[in-house]
Motif scaffolding. Structure first.
Motif, PDB file in Angstrom:
ATOM      1  N   ILE A 237      -2.627  59.276  10.346  1.00 44.23           N
ATOM      2  CA  ILE A 237      -2.242  59.871   9.066  1.00 44.23           C
ATOM      3  C   ILE A 237      -1.035  59.152   8.478  1.00 44.23           C
ATOM      4  O   ILE A 237      -0.981  58.866   7.264  1.00 44.23           O
ATOM      5  CB  ILE A 237      -1.969  61.375   9.251  1.00 44.23           C
ATOM      6  CG1 ILE A 237      -3.259  62.093   9.668  1.00 44.23           C
ATOM      7  CG2 ILE A 237      -1.374  61.992   7.983  1.00 44.23           C
ATOM      8  CD1 ILE A 237      -3.046  63.499  10.203  1.00 44.23           C
ATOM      9  N   GLU A 238      -0.064  58.842   9.313  1.00 44.51           N
ATOM     10  CA  GLU A 238       1.131  58.133   8.844  1.00 44.51           C
ATOM     11  C   GLU A 238       0.768  56.807   8.192  1.00 44.51           C
ATOM     12  O   GLU A 238       1.239  56.484   7.080  1.00 44.51           O
ATOM     13  CB  GLU A 238       2.069  57.894  10.031  1.00 44.51           C
ATOM     14  CG  GLU A 238       3.282  57.020   9.702  1.00 44.51           C
ATOM     15  CD  GLU A 238       4.058  56.599  10.941  1.00 44.51           C
ATOM     16  OE1 GLU A 238       4.782  55.573  10.870  1.00 44.51           O
ATOM     17  OE2 GLU A 238       3.948  57.275  11.994  1.00 44.51           O
ATOM     18  N   TYR A 239      -0.063  56.025   8.863  1.00 38.71           N
ATOM     19  CA  TYR A 239      -0.403  54.715   8.313  1.00 38.71           C
ATOM     20  C   TYR A 239      -1.328  54.833   7.108  1.00 38.71           C
ATOM     21  O   TYR A 239      -1.235  54.032   6.165  1.00 38.71           O
ATOM     22  CB  TYR A 239      -1.012  53.841   9.400  1.00 38.71           C
ATOM     23  CG  TYR A 239       0.023  53.360  10.397  1.00 38.71           C
ATOM     24  CD1 TYR A 239       1.083  52.554   9.988  1.00 38.71           C
ATOM     25  CD2 TYR A 239      -0.041  53.726  11.738  1.00 38.71           C
ATOM     26  CE1 TYR A 239       2.040  52.124  10.892  1.00 38.71           C
ATOM     27  CE2 TYR A 239       0.921  53.307  12.645  1.00 38.71           C
ATOM     28  CZ  TYR A 239       1.958  52.505  12.214  1.00 38.71           C
ATOM     29  OH  TYR A 239       2.924  52.081  13.104  1.00 38.71           O
ATOM     30  N   ALA A 240      -2.205  55.812   7.115  1.00 31.86           N
ATOM     31  CA  ALA A 240      -3.060  56.025   5.945  1.00 31.86           C
ATOM     32  C   ALA A 240      -2.221  56.374   4.727  1.00 31.86           C
ATOM     33  O   ALA A 240      -2.482  55.884   3.606  1.00 31.86           O
ATOM     34  CB  ALA A 240      -4.073  57.130   6.231  1.00 31.86           C
ATOM     35  N   ASN A 241      -1.205  57.205   4.905  1.00 30.46           N
ATOM     36  CA  ASN A 241      -0.331  57.565   3.796  1.00 30.46           C
ATOM     37  C   ASN A 241       0.456  56.360   3.287  1.00 30.46           C
ATOM     38  O   ASN A 241       0.742  56.251   2.084  1.00 30.46           O
ATOM     39  CB  ASN A 241       0.622  58.683   4.216  1.00 30.46           C
ATOM     40  CG  ASN A 241      -0.072  60.042   4.331  1.00 30.46           C
ATOM     41  OD1 ASN A 241      -1.166  60.226   3.792  1.00 30.46           O
ATOM     42  ND2 ASN A 241       0.545  60.975   5.027  1.00 30.46           N
ATOM     43  N   LYS A 242       0.813  55.452   4.175  1.00 29.94           N
ATOM     44  CA  LYS A 242       1.506  54.236   3.744  1.00 29.94           C
ATOM     45  C   LYS A 242       0.595  53.374   2.870  1.00 29.94           C
ATOM     46  O   LYS A 242       1.041  52.779   1.887  1.00 29.94           O
ATOM     47  CB  LYS A 242       1.974  53.434   4.957  1.00 29.94           C
ATOM     48  CG  LYS A 242       3.173  54.036   5.682  1.00 29.94           C
ATOM     49  CD  LYS A 242       3.621  53.137   6.833  1.00 29.94           C
ATOM     50  CE  LYS A 242       4.867  53.672   7.508  1.00 29.94           C
ATOM     51  NZ  LYS A 242       5.329  52.780   8.620  1.00 29.94           N
ATOM     52  N   VAL A 243      -0.687  53.299   3.228  1.00 30.27           N
ATOM     53  CA  VAL A 243      -1.631  52.526   2.422  1.00 30.27           C
ATOM     54  C   VAL A 243      -1.771  53.165   1.043  1.00 30.27           C
ATOM     55  O   VAL A 243      -1.799  52.465   0.020  1.00 30.27           O
ATOM     56  CB  VAL A 243      -2.999  52.423   3.124  1.00 30.27           C
ATOM     57  CG1 VAL A 243      -4.017  51.747   2.212  1.00 30.27           C
ATOM     58  CG2 VAL A 243      -2.867  51.651   4.439  1.00 30.27           C
ATOM     59  N   THR A 244      -1.843  54.483   1.001  1.00 33.12           N
ATOM     60  CA  THR A 244      -1.910  55.169  -0.285  1.00 33.12           C
ATOM     61  C   THR A 244      -0.668  54.881  -1.121  1.00 33.12           C
ATOM     62  O   THR A 244      -0.760  54.608  -2.333  1.00 33.12           O
ATOM     63  CB  THR A 244      -2.060  56.683  -0.079  1.00 33.12           C
ATOM     64  OG1 THR A 244      -3.282  56.952   0.619  1.00 33.12           O
ATOM     65  CG2 THR A 244      -2.077  57.427  -1.409  1.00 33.12           C
ATOM     66  N   ALA A 245       0.486  54.925  -0.487  1.00 36.43           N
ATOM     67  CA  ALA A 245       1.739  54.669  -1.200  1.00 36.43           C
ATOM     68  C   ALA A 245       1.814  53.252  -1.747  1.00 36.43           C
ATOM     69  O   ALA A 245       2.537  52.990  -2.716  1.00 36.43           O
ATOM     70  CB  ALA A 245       2.927  54.935  -0.269  1.00 36.43           C
ATOM     71  N   ALA A 246       1.047  52.342  -1.150  1.00 37.77           N
ATOM     72  CA  ALA A 246       1.033  50.950  -1.623  1.00 37.77           C
ATOM     73  C   ALA A 246       0.259  50.792  -2.925  1.00 37.77           C
ATOM     74  O   ALA A 246       0.305  49.719  -3.534  1.00 37.77           O
ATOM     75  CB  ALA A 246       0.451  50.046  -0.551  1.00 37.77           C
ATOM     76  N   GLY A 247      -0.455  51.834  -3.348  1.00 34.21           N
ATOM     77  CA  GLY A 247      -1.102  51.800  -4.653  1.00 34.21           C
ATOM     78  C   GLY A 247      -2.605  51.637  -4.644  1.00 34.21           C
ATOM     79  O   GLY A 247      -3.226  51.540  -5.714  1.00 34.21           O
ATOM     80  N   TYR A 248      -3.243  51.605  -3.478  1.00 39.56           N
ATOM     81  CA  TYR A 248      -4.703  51.492  -3.429  1.00 39.56           C
ATOM     82  C   TYR A 248      -5.332  52.815  -3.847  1.00 39.56           C
ATOM     83  O   TYR A 248      -4.808  53.898  -3.548  1.00 39.56           O
ATOM     84  CB  TYR A 248      -5.155  51.104  -2.027  1.00 39.56           C
ATOM     85  CG  TYR A 248      -4.709  49.723  -1.630  1.00 39.56           C
ATOM     86  CD1 TYR A 248      -5.464  48.594  -1.955  1.00 39.56           C
ATOM     87  CD2 TYR A 248      -3.507  49.528  -0.955  1.00 39.56           C
ATOM     88  CE1 TYR A 248      -5.042  47.322  -1.616  1.00 39.56           C
ATOM     89  CE2 TYR A 248      -3.074  48.254  -0.602  1.00 39.56           C
ATOM     90  CZ  TYR A 248      -3.846  47.157  -0.939  1.00 39.56           C
ATOM     91  OH  TYR A 248      -3.416  45.892  -0.606  1.00 39.56           O
TER      92      TYR A 248
END
Length: 515
Positions: A237-248
């Motif tokens: 979940i942590e890494y998925a949220n980071k990908v979302t925060a990157a703008g994808y």
């Protein structure tokens, strides 16, 4: 694909290796006997050589075949004398491969060459960005080795040539992969020029996938049952949220196939990492993905090979865009639809196509793995070529970027991690995530979601992208009967055998259970 074509491709591959990297028989020198490749032969600081080794992932054989053909979404039926290939495709679908299976051997070689080339760059590079890219690429190659074979041979480039390569077990290799990806995340840029250059989001997306599968890779029992630790699911979940925060983001309604089209470099919002192709340079062309299913009389002409299974096709609602659509600039020009192809097929100008016998070209749900006609089996065109102005196709340099890591996959991993006990600090639920993917695709929103529904949704969203075997194993469904494989298979089949020649030449390698 005829057997002679496979042999020719292997021969060409060997010549390229010998000429470009001095890696003839590299599988034996690195992962078998004590000798090593000649000093400097592989270009220890050549990051481009590592990326080039990755391009083999677009082949219809080897890694892709091992991840797809044994599943419920792909098979390679024999059609008369076509696609017999000494049973290589049939054995994958029926789970009857052996330690001498040609694709089991070739995949082992390709992936481990990638590991070694990446290790050379990691060892010699001083620039953090180059070192980070090499660490990411090594992690990807290792991930595939660990996923497919469960053991990872490893040689320190500075070790004496007399040393036998050590071997990491599955848990050790998984920890090594995580360490590589953490280094990559810390040292890669936030953005890159195109999906063919690794960035932070690529490392984060692969970290999410590794943590999601960690229970499989650290289990004491091959094939399960698996216990998913909350701490691992929280990491997903942590890494998925980071990908979302990157703008994808997800593609909007009606644009699902935008991630795979000829202009996906410019149009995709969710492609994270893969291979960048252009009309002037397509080193990792996606054309195998449409050629392997196209009939000889379609435009472009194809190899008339692989099909999906009727049960898998029937898992889609009729309104689900992912099942298939008329794609502008494609269907209106050459008759080909994006997605699944079943029923009467059409060519340029809407002309109804025929088989070589003159009978109508009607793709049927019925297909026999051992004895099929040229029109049997539902075909899949997730990637597709760009027709020219005169409604023909020259796909030698197709501009479709080939995708390995995609945002929708990351979101579904997050949803699965929540179902398996993880907690999202943003408060999302598995159901809201799944419906956020289904709704723009035209699929009916679900009232609830459990693990069975999650596996089905991953299949519908990610079909033919090379993840189905990985998913089925994690959900403990890989060994279930499917069409043309009527009986359940043993759980030892969730790992491929270590190639026999590798076991014979490296005493640190131990053959996997069941072989």
């Amino acid at each position: 694909m005829k057997t002679k074509n496979i042999i020719s491709k292997a021969a060409i591959c060997g010549l390229v290796c010998l000429a470009a990297a001095g890696c003839a028989k590299l599988d034996e020198k690195l992962y078998g006997s004590k000798s090593l490749v000649p000093d400097g032969a592989a270009g220890s600081t050549d990051l481009g050589g590592v990326y080039s080794q990755l391009y083999g992932q677009t082949d219809q054989a080897n890694t892709y075949a091992l991840q797809e053909h044994p599943t419920d979404e792909m098979m390679g039926p024999t059609r008369g004398t076509d696609w017999g290939d000494f049973g290589t495709w049939r054995k994958l679908h029926t789970h009857t491969w052996t330690p001498t299976h040609n694709q089991v051997n070739d995949t082992w070689d390709q992936l481990n060459i990638g590991v070694f080339r990446a290790t050379q760059v990691v060892d010699k590079a001083t620039d953090p960005n180059i070192k980070g890219q090499a660490s990411f690429l090594r992690a990807y190659f290792m991930f595939q080795v660990v996923d497919l074979y469960g053991q990872q041979p490893f040689r320190d480039p500075n070790a004496p040539t007399s040393d036998i390569p050590k071997v990491m077990n599955r848990a050790e290799a998984t920890a090594f992969i995580i360490k590589d990806l953490e280094f990559a995340e810390a040292n890669l840029p936030a953005t890159s020029a195109n999906i063919g250059v690794a960035n932070k989001a690529a490392a984060q997306a692969l970290l999410a996938k590794v943590y999601l599968n960690k229970a499989v890779y650290t289990s004491s029992t091959v094939g399960g049952p698996f216990t998913f630790a909350k701490a691992d699911m929280d990491k997903v979940i942590e890494y998925a949220n980071k990908v979302t925060a990157a703008g994808y983001t997800l593609e909007p309604a009606g644009k699902y196939f935008q991630d795979f089209a000829w202009d996906n470099t410019e149009q995709s919002h969710g492609n994270i990492f893969g291979f960048n192709n252009t009309t002037t340079s397509a080193p990792a062309s996606a054309k195998n993905r449409w050629r392997m299913g196209l009939h000889y009389n379609q435009t472009p002409d194809g190899w008339n090979g692989f099909t999906t299974l009727a049960d898998f096709y029937n898992s889609f609602e009729a309104t689900d865009e992912r099942r298939g659509v008329a794609y502008p600039g494609l269907t209106d020009k050459i008759g080909l639809r994006a997605g699944f192809a079943v029923g009467q097929q059409f060519g340029p100008g809407g002309k109804a196509l025929t088989q070589r016998s003159g009978k109508p070209l009607v793709f049927t749900p019925e297909v026999n793995l051992n004895f099929s006609t040229e029109a049997q089996g539902i075909r899949v065109f997730k990637y597709f070529p760009q027709p020219s102005a005169n409604n023909t196709v020259n796909d030698d340099n197709s501009a479709n970027d080939y995708v390995i890591l995609r945002y929708a996959d990351v979101l579904l991993e997050k949803a699965e991690a929540i179902l398996r006990g993880g907690t999202d600090p943003n408060g999302q639920t598995a159901l809201t995530i799944v419906n956020a993917i289904r709704t723009p695709r035209g699929a009916t929103p679900l009232a609830n979601v459990d693990l069975t529904a999650m596996l089905a949704e991953r299949g519908r969203e990610l079909y033919w992208e090379g993840w189905r075997r990985n998913d089925l194993i994690r959900f403990e469904k890989f060994n279930d009967p499917v069409d043309q494989r009527p009986n359940a298979t043993d759980k030892t089949r969730t790992l491929y055998p270590i190639p026999q020649r590798a076991v014979d030449t490296n005493p640190n390698l131990k053959q996997n259970p069941g072989y």
